[in-house]
Structure formats: structure tokens, C-alpha cells
Design a protein around this motif. Structure first.
Motif, PDB file in Angstrom:
ATOM      1  N   ILE A 236      -5.877  -0.757   2.762  1.00 14.84           N
ATOM      2  CA  ILE A 236      -4.184  -0.899   2.801  1.00 14.84           C
ATOM      3  C   ILE A 236      -4.002  -2.394   3.363  1.00 14.84           C
ATOM      4  O   ILE A 236      -2.977  -2.671   3.203  1.00 14.84           O
ATOM      5  N   SER A 237      -4.996  -3.019   4.117  1.00 18.42           N
ATOM      6  CA  SER A 237      -4.689  -4.066   4.884  1.00 18.42           C
ATOM      7  C   SER A 237      -4.866  -5.519   3.930  1.00 18.42           C
ATOM      8  O   SER A 237      -4.816  -6.541   4.595  1.00 18.42           O
ATOM      9  N   LEU A 238      -5.396  -5.352   2.599  1.00 15.50           N
ATOM     10  CA  LEU A 238      -5.416  -6.534   1.817  1.00 15.50           C
ATOM     11  C   LEU A 238      -4.056  -7.270   1.652  1.00 15.50           C
ATOM     12  O   LEU A 238      -2.982  -6.461   1.183  1.00 15.50           O
ATOM     13  N   GLY A 239      -4.169  -8.440   1.676  1.00  9.44           N
ATOM     14  CA  GLY A 239      -2.955  -9.218   1.127  1.00  9.44           C
ATOM     15  C   GLY A 239      -3.245 -10.616   0.744  1.00  9.44           C
ATOM     16  O   GLY A 239      -4.470 -10.975   0.467  1.00  9.44           O
TER      17      GLY A 239
ATOM     18  N   ASP B 127      -2.706  -8.662  -8.382  1.00  9.32           N
ATOM     19  CA  ASP B 127      -4.120  -8.824  -7.791  1.00  9.32           C
ATOM     20  C   ASP B 127      -4.273  -8.087  -6.615  1.00  9.32           C
ATOM     21  O   ASP B 127      -5.488  -7.352  -6.622  1.00  9.32           O
ATOM     22  N   VAL B 128      -3.300  -7.935  -5.819  1.00  5.65           N
ATOM     23  CA  VAL B 128      -3.573  -7.164  -4.373  1.00  5.65           C
ATOM     24  C   VAL B 128      -3.570  -5.662  -4.790  1.00  5.65           C
ATOM     25  O   VAL B 128      -4.456  -5.187  -4.079  1.00  5.65           O
ATOM     26  N   LEU B 129      -2.598  -5.227  -5.578  1.00  3.16           N
ATOM     27  CA  LEU B 129      -2.638  -3.772  -5.640  1.00  3.16           C
ATOM     28  C   LEU B 129      -4.006  -3.312  -6.279  1.00  3.16           C
ATOM     29  O   LEU B 129      -4.636  -2.186  -6.116  1.00  3.16           O
ATOM     30  N   ALA B 130      -4.481  -4.019  -7.291  1.00  3.79           N
ATOM     31  CA  ALA B 130      -5.718  -3.765  -7.885  1.00  3.79           C
ATOM     32  C   ALA B 130      -6.978  -3.951  -6.830  1.00  3.79           C
ATOM     33  O   ALA B 130      -7.809  -2.916  -6.823  1.00  3.79           O
ATOM     34  N   ALA B 131      -6.888  -4.734  -5.793  1.00  7.09           N
ATOM     35  CA  ALA B 131      -7.999  -4.822  -4.828  1.00  7.09           C
ATOM     36  C   ALA B 131      -7.905  -3.889  -3.959  1.00  7.09           C
ATOM     37  O   ALA B 131      -8.936  -3.260  -3.307  1.00  7.09           O
ATOM     38  N   GLN B 132      -6.491  -3.398  -3.288  1.00  7.23           N
ATOM     39  CA  GLN B 132      -6.444  -2.207  -2.398  1.00  7.23           C
ATOM     40  C   GLN B 132      -6.853  -0.860  -3.018  1.00  7.23           C
ATOM     41  O   GLN B 132      -7.519  -0.036  -2.465  1.00  7.23           O
ATOM     42  N   ALA B 133      -6.531  -0.785  -4.402  1.00  4.42           N
ATOM     43  CA  ALA B 133      -7.102   0.405  -4.809  1.00  4.42           C
ATOM     44  C   ALA B 133      -8.430   0.495  -5.086  1.00  4.42           C
ATOM     45  O   ALA B 133      -9.157   1.400  -4.862  1.00  4.42           O
ATOM     46  N   GLU B 134      -9.167  -0.793  -5.677  1.00  2.00           N
ATOM     47  CA  GLU B 134     -10.674  -0.834  -5.752  1.00  2.00           C
ATOM     48  C   GLU B 134     -11.419  -0.673  -4.497  1.00  2.00           C
ATOM     49  O   GLU B 134     -12.436   0.306  -4.337  1.00  2.00           O
ATOM     50  N   GLN B 135     -10.958  -1.369  -3.225  1.00  2.00           N
ATOM     51  CA  GLN B 135     -11.694  -1.325  -2.251  1.00  2.00           C
ATOM     52  C   GLN B 135     -11.053  -0.122  -1.283  1.00  2.00           C
ATOM     53  O   GLN B 135     -11.856  -0.107  -0.031  1.00  2.00           O
ATOM     54  N   ASN B 136     -10.085   0.361  -1.621  1.00  2.00           N
ATOM     55  CA  ASN B 136      -9.429   1.345  -0.775  1.00  2.00           C
ATOM     56  C   ASN B 136      -9.093   1.028   0.819  1.00  2.00           C
ATOM     57  O   ASN B 136      -9.174   1.567   1.798  1.00  2.00           O
TER      58      ASN B 136
ATOM     59  N   ALA C 147       0.707  -1.224  -0.050  1.00  2.00           N
ATOM     60  CA  ALA C 147       0.057  -0.064  -0.103  1.00  2.00           C
ATOM     61  C   ALA C 147       0.894   1.333  -0.031  1.00  2.00           C
ATOM     62  O   ALA C 147       0.730   2.211  -0.610  1.00  2.00           O
ATOM     63  N   VAL C 148       1.941   1.179   0.669  1.00  2.00           N
ATOM     64  CA  VAL C 148       2.784   2.315   0.907  1.00  2.00           C
ATOM     65  C   VAL C 148       3.443   2.627  -0.485  1.00  2.00           C
ATOM     66  O   VAL C 148       3.823   3.767  -0.932  1.00  2.00           O
ATOM     67  N   SER C 149       3.623   1.644  -1.136  1.00  2.00           N
ATOM     68  CA  SER C 149       4.376   1.732  -2.526  1.00  2.00           C
ATOM     69  C   SER C 149       3.584   2.414  -3.637  1.00  2.00           C
ATOM     70  O   SER C 149       4.213   3.335  -4.417  1.00  2.00           O
ATOM     71  N   ARG C 150       2.346   2.554  -3.255  1.00  2.00           N
ATOM     72  CA  ARG C 150       1.573   3.195  -4.107  1.00  2.00           C
ATOM     73  C   ARG C 150       1.732   4.745  -3.765  1.00  2.00           C
ATOM     74  O   ARG C 150       1.478   5.566  -4.835  1.00  2.00           O
ATOM     75  N   GLU C 151       1.855   4.782  -2.409  1.00  2.00           N
ATOM     76  CA  GLU C 151       1.895   6.424  -2.057  1.00  2.00           C
ATOM     77  C   GLU C 151       3.286   6.720  -2.549  1.00  2.00           C
ATOM     78  O   GLU C 151       3.469   8.136  -2.898  1.00  2.00           O
ATOM     79  N   VAL C 152       4.093   6.113  -2.597  1.00  2.00           N
ATOM     80  CA  VAL C 152       5.651   6.484  -2.944  1.00  2.00           C
ATOM     81  C   VAL C 152       5.573   6.729  -4.737  1.00  2.00           C
ATOM     82  O   VAL C 152       6.236   7.795  -5.024  1.00  2.00           O
ATOM     83  N   GLU C 153       4.817   5.951  -5.395  1.00  2.00           N
ATOM     84  CA  GLU C 153       4.665   6.175  -6.766  1.00  2.00           C
ATOM     85  C   GLU C 153       4.049   7.590  -7.033  1.00  2.00           C
ATOM     86  O   GLU C 153       4.697   8.307  -7.890  1.00  2.00           O
ATOM     87  N   LYS C 154       3.534   8.171  -6.196  1.00  2.00           N
ATOM     88  CA  LYS C 154       2.868   9.763  -6.220  1.00  2.00           C
ATOM     89  C   LYS C 154       4.276  10.450  -6.033  1.00  2.00           C
ATOM     90  O   LYS C 154       4.088  11.780  -6.755  1.00  2.00           O
ATOM     91  N   VAL C 155       5.120  10.426  -5.281  1.00  2.00           N
ATOM     92  CA  VAL C 155       6.232  11.287  -5.229  1.00  2.00           C
ATOM     93  C   VAL C 155       6.824  11.411  -6.659  1.00  2.00           C
ATOM     94  O   VAL C 155       7.383  12.591  -6.990  1.00  2.00           O
ATOM     95  N   ARG C 156       7.086  10.243  -7.539  1.00  2.00           N
ATOM     96  CA  ARG C 156       7.673  10.456  -8.724  1.00  2.00           C
ATOM     97  C   ARG C 156       7.022  11.674  -9.646  1.00  2.00           C
ATOM     98  O   ARG C 156       7.564  12.046 -10.458  1.00  2.00           O
ATOM     99  N   GLU C 157       5.630  11.909  -9.326  1.00  2.00           N
ATOM    100  CA  GLU C 157       5.017  12.813 -10.186  1.00  2.00           C
ATOM    101  C   GLU C 157       5.532  14.289  -9.863  1.00  2.00           C
ATOM    102  O   GLU C 157       5.572  15.185 -10.745  1.00  2.00           O
ATOM    103  N   ASN C 158       6.106  14.390  -8.665  1.00  2.00           N
ATOM    104  CA  ASN C 158       6.638  15.714  -8.065  1.00  2.00           C
ATOM    105  C   ASN C 158       8.008  15.913  -8.092  1.00  2.00           C
ATOM    106  O   ASN C 158       8.453  16.874  -7.552  1.00  2.00           O
TER     107      ASN C 158
END
Length: 521
Positions: A459-462, A448-457, A400-411
Motif C-alpha cells: 500500500i506504500s507505493l507511490g 501505474d501505481v494502482l497496478a504496482a500496488q496490486a501486483e506487489q501487495n 490503496a484505500v480507494s481499492r478497498e472502497v471499490e469492494k464496497v460497491r459489490e455489496n
């Protein structure tokens, strides 16, 4: 530029790249040595020394500290893993796996032409954001009886329910205030003995026998004296003994020593713990008085006993004080007993600070050693959870945190963005390894987990390592201390930056320090 200059520059680049690749390979080799132990389906590692002695363990720091590693980069990883163990007591495998992934990803970017300075800049930015995100998501535990405390112990204790119960009971006996003390380690309360029964009790264990069999085996309502010194007469130099005044001084010290021992007897002391050796005169006098004496006690055990009984540690010269002053140095306990089978002295119900002991037993020496390591990991994790809260385990939080870090790339500007990508890859490595160890395809499951975490919002899905299905880690009780994650990521970032900054390896010449160096001429 001439062809000769171009060739020279090319050779220099190749040499620097070779140094980076060599170090990277060493780090990856260390990571591969422990990555197979990660997760509930992780396997054990057998370590064998030159004498054929065997250690079978699933504990990352044990593997790292006992394995033979000669490469400087490998030793760097091991040293940082040791620091992680010293600071938190768990998470060394996660730190090592993430470090391996971070270094590998960084080297790949450098090989593609990204300057090392830009890669490091991106790694710093990515790690900084990741640490913030982990802290934001930590759920703090106020109650030691909360079910999540036991779940932390169970996960760190590799599903050993008896060990989890022991550790949680010990934490409850000691109390939250003690667990929050910076210098107290719950893992230090864990001891193991072959053939012992599992139990938790309020007290401490001294791993020594009494001095002789004539001393009492059991005492109740005991006064305790702790001597951080030898219980022997003060020494006098051999040369001085040859003089009349020196011999007179010797006799004076002997008489003073007898007087000091008599003071111990007059105070009604029942147990004397001594850091070093005990003189024959003292042994005889104290035995005749029915006093239990334990010599050459480990300093750590000596300090714990003093803290638990409320005793103030004293030196042998302190025994010159009058009885009223010495009385202030005594501690007390409800009961002291010697377990002859285990060759230990137990101090129970001390009247000082609360101090629990977790005694873990097993049938054989090899198994009891591993059970002690498991219990220490569980104890460290419980204490870390009380200090810094808990987060979803199983690699779910890092994903879940890796998705947050990806946003750093934009800035972020320029090629530093490639360094951020390295952090994203490293954060996904724990789940990838856990899933691989469970026999599933890590690329498929992480997608699969990345998609599920984003879809269901959430961070605890594994991944459930038994079925391969997506599950909520919080609901099934897979929890990790936030501090373990924080320190593991910090350690991985430090290792990666240190390795990437090295572009030249130079062997030092042998240098023998002259024996007379520093002497006056």
C-alpha cells in the motif's frame, strides 16, 4: 400529463440543478485556489490586499482564510478547513482538494439522473469504509526518537531540515505524556522573530517588554507571580467620591492597594506578569524593589507562563490574602531575562510543567511569517503522529484505500453504488494533484501505481516527484500522520453531503432588529 405540467416539472428540475451547479462551481473554485500548493513540487500563492500588502505562502489554511470569498458554499468549505486546522493543525489542502473532487463527482452523478439521496448514501458508505481502512493501516510510534518522527516533521515542514530538527527536539523536551494531552498543542510553542537565531529551549517567551528601563534585565532563581487582572486599586464610582463616606472608602482602597503591593515585595517576588494595566503607584514601588513587571500579557502567554513556572493565577482581590496563602500562588524559574532587541521577556527553566519553545528566525518579515507557518504545520503533524500513528504519504495510502472502497460497491444495492464511485475518485485526487504539480501525467501515473500496488501487495507505493518512478513511500521517508488523513476525509465527506443536499437557494430579506425589541411595554 399535459405539456404545461411537463414544462413546469422540467423548469423545477433545471432550477434545482442550477443551484447544485452553482454551489459545486464555488467549491471547485476554492479547491483550485489551493491545489497548486500540494506536494513537494507545489508552488506558492501570493495574496494581495487593497493596500498592496503582500503575503506569499504555500500554506493551504492561510490561503483559505485570507482569500476573499463571498459565495456561501465557498465559505462553508473555508469554515470546515478552519475546523480541520483547529482540530489537527494540518491537512486543510488535502481536505479541500478531496472535497472539490467529491462534490464534482457527486454533481456529475446527479446530472446523469442518480437521485441525490442515493449519491449521499453511497458517499457515506464509502467514507465509512475508507476511514476504517486508514485506521487499520496506521503504524503507531512509541518512541519520540524514532526516525519516522523526524520524517513526519520533514514532510510537513516542506523539507526544511532545520525546522524539522527544532520541532523534534521540542517534542522530546516536552515528552510523550504532554503531547497526548487533549488541550495541549505543540504548535503553540512555535514563535518567530525577524533577525532571531533558530533555537529550542525549555521555557516560554512573553512578547512584551518590561514596563520601564529601570527594572532589572536579568534575574536568577526567580519567584513568579501571575495576575489575571489589572494591578490597580479597586474602582469606586465617581458619584460616590462626592460623599464623605465615598471619599473615605477611596482612601481605604488606596491604602489597601499599597499594602498589597508591599506584600509582593515582602514575598521576594522577582517577576510579575499582569493581564491588564499596572497603576503608577505599583510600578514605582515594584521598580524601587528591583522587580521585573510585564503588563498587558496575552492570555495564552500568561497561562503558559503560569503552567511552566508552577504559578497559580490570581486576581487582584486575591492579593488581600495573608503572606502564607499568597506564597502558595507563586511559581519559580531558574532565569528570567529581557531581550531588548526582540522586545521579549524569556522565562527559562520553570519549576512547573515542562514547556519548550521553538524560536524560528529569518531575515525578513515576509519570510519569517512563512517559516512560522511551516514550523507550526510540522509541530502539529508530529503531535498528530504521536497520537494516532503514521501512514504512507504522497497520496499512496489514499490510492490503496480507494481499492478497498471499490469492494464496497459489490455489496451495496441499487444506485447508491454511484455514490461509492465518488469516494473512490476523491481518494485518488491527492496523488493526481501531487503528480500534476510535479509535471507528470496523473492518469498514467495513477494507473501505474494502482497496478504496482496490486501486483506487489504494497500500500506504500507511490510516485517519486523528482523522477516520476514508482517508489516505496515508507522507504524514502514520505510519511503523514493518520489523524490528518482521517480528519481530511471526514471534512471532505461533510462538505460534499452539505452541498449535495442543497437544491434551492433563496435570498433572505433584509431584516433590521428594532432597537426597542425585547423591551417591556
Amino acid at each position: 400529463m399535459s405539456l404545461k405540467q411537463q414544462a413546469s416539472q422540467g423548469a423545477e428540475v433545471n432550477e434545482k440543478m442550477a443551484a447544485l451547479m452553482t454551489n459545486s462551481n464555488a467549491v471547485r473554485a476554492i479547491a483550485s485556489a489551493v491545489q497548486g500548493t500540494l506536494g513537494p513540487k507545489g508552488l506558492d500563492t501570493m495574496l494581495v490586499d487593497k493596500f498592496g500588502e503582500v503575503v506569499i505562502t504555500n500554506d493551504g489554511v492561510t490561503i483559505l482564510t485570507m482569500m476573499e470569498a463571498n459565495h456561501p458554499a465557498a465559505r462553508l468549505v473555508i469554515n470546515i478547513a478552519k475546523a480541520q486546522q483547529e482540530e489537527i493543525g494540518d491537512g486543510t489542502t488535502t481536505a479541500t482538494v478531496m472535497a472539490g473532487a467529491l462534490v464534482s463527482a457527486g454533481v456529475e452523478q446527479v446530472a446523469k439522473g442518480v437521485p441525490v439521496a442515493r449519491v449521499i448514501e453511497g458517499i457515506r458508505a464509502g467514507v465509512r469504509r475508507a476511514l476504517e481502512a486508514i485506521k487499520e493501516r496506521a503504524v503507531h510510534l512509541e518512541d519520540l526518537q524514532h526516525p519516522r518522527v523526524r520524517q513526519v516533521a520533514l514532510v510537513a515542514g516542506r523539507e526544511h531540515q532545520d525546522i524539522a530538527d527544532l520541532v523534534v527536539e521540542a517534542a522530546s523536551l516536552i515528552g510523550r505524556e504532554k503531547l497526548l494531552e487533549p488541550n495541549f498543542k505543540l504548535s503553540d510553542t512555535v514563535v518567530s522573530e525577524e533577525g532571531a537565531e533558530n533555537q529550542v529551549f525549555m521555557g516560554v517567551i512573553i512578547n512584551k517588554e518590561t514596563m520601564n528601563k529601570q527594572m532589572p534585565r536579568v534575574l536568577e532563581q526567580v519567584k513568579v507571580l501571575v495576575i489575571d487582572d489589572a494591578l490597580e486599586p479597586e474602582e469606586i464610582e465617581d458619584e460616590a467620591l462626592g460623599t464623605e463616606s465615598g471619599f473615605a472608602r477611596y482612601l481605604e482602597l488606596q491604602n489597601q492597594f499599597r499594602t498589597n503591593i508591599q506584600k509582593i515585595i515582602d514575598l521576594g517576588v522577582g517577576l510579575v506578569l499582569v493581564d491588564r494595566g499596572v497603576d503608577d503607584i505599583a510600578e514605582e514601588m515594584l521598580t524601587d524593589a528591583g522587580i521585573m513587571v510585564v503588563q498587558r500579557v496575552l492570555n495564552k502567554e500568561l497561562r503558559r507562563a503560569a503552567e511552566h513556572t508552577g504559578a497559580r493565577v490570581i486576581k487582584r482581590t486575591g492579593l488581600r490574602k495573608d503572606l502564607a496563602e499568597l506564597q502558595k500562588h507563586l511559581g519559580s524559574a531558574d532565569k528570567v531575562l529581557e531581550d531588548e532587541k526582540l522586545e521579549q521577556v524569556w522565562i527559562l527553566g520553570g519549576h512547573g510543567k515542562p514547556m519548550a519553545t521553538v524560536l524560528v528566525g529569518a531575515a525578513t518579515e515576509e519570510v519569517v511569517g512563512e517559516r512560522e507557518r511551516i514550523a507550526r504545520d510540522a509541530a502539529s503533524s508530529v503531535q498528530a503522529a504521536i497520537k494516532g500513528g503514521v501512514v504512507p504519504g504522497g497520496g499512496a495510502l489514499e490510492l490503496a484505500v480507494s481499492r478497498e472502497v471499490e469492494k464496497v460497491r459489490e455489496n451495496i444495492r441499487g444506485m447508491a453504488a454511484y455514490g461509492v464511485d465518488c469516494v473512490v475518485e476523491a481518494l485518488r485526487s491527492p496523488m493526481a494533484q501531487i503528480v500534476a504539480n510535479a509535471g507528470f501525467n496523473p492518469l498514467e501515473k495513477i494507473g501505474d501505481v494502482l497496478a504496482a500496488q496490486a501486483e506487489q501487495n504494497k500500500i506504500s507505493l507511490g510516485i517519486d516527484c523528482d523522477t516520476g518512478e514508482i517508489v516505496d513511500m515508507l522507504e524514502i521517508g514520505v510519511l503523514d500522520p493518520a489523524l490528518v488523513k482521517i480528519h481530511a476525509l471526514k471534512a471532505a465527506g461533510e462538505i460534499a453531503e452539505a452541498i449535495l443536499r442543497i437544491d434551492t437557494i433563496i435570498k433572505m430579506k433584509e431584516y433590521n432588529k428594532p432597537s426597542d425589541e425585547g423591551a417591556e411595554h
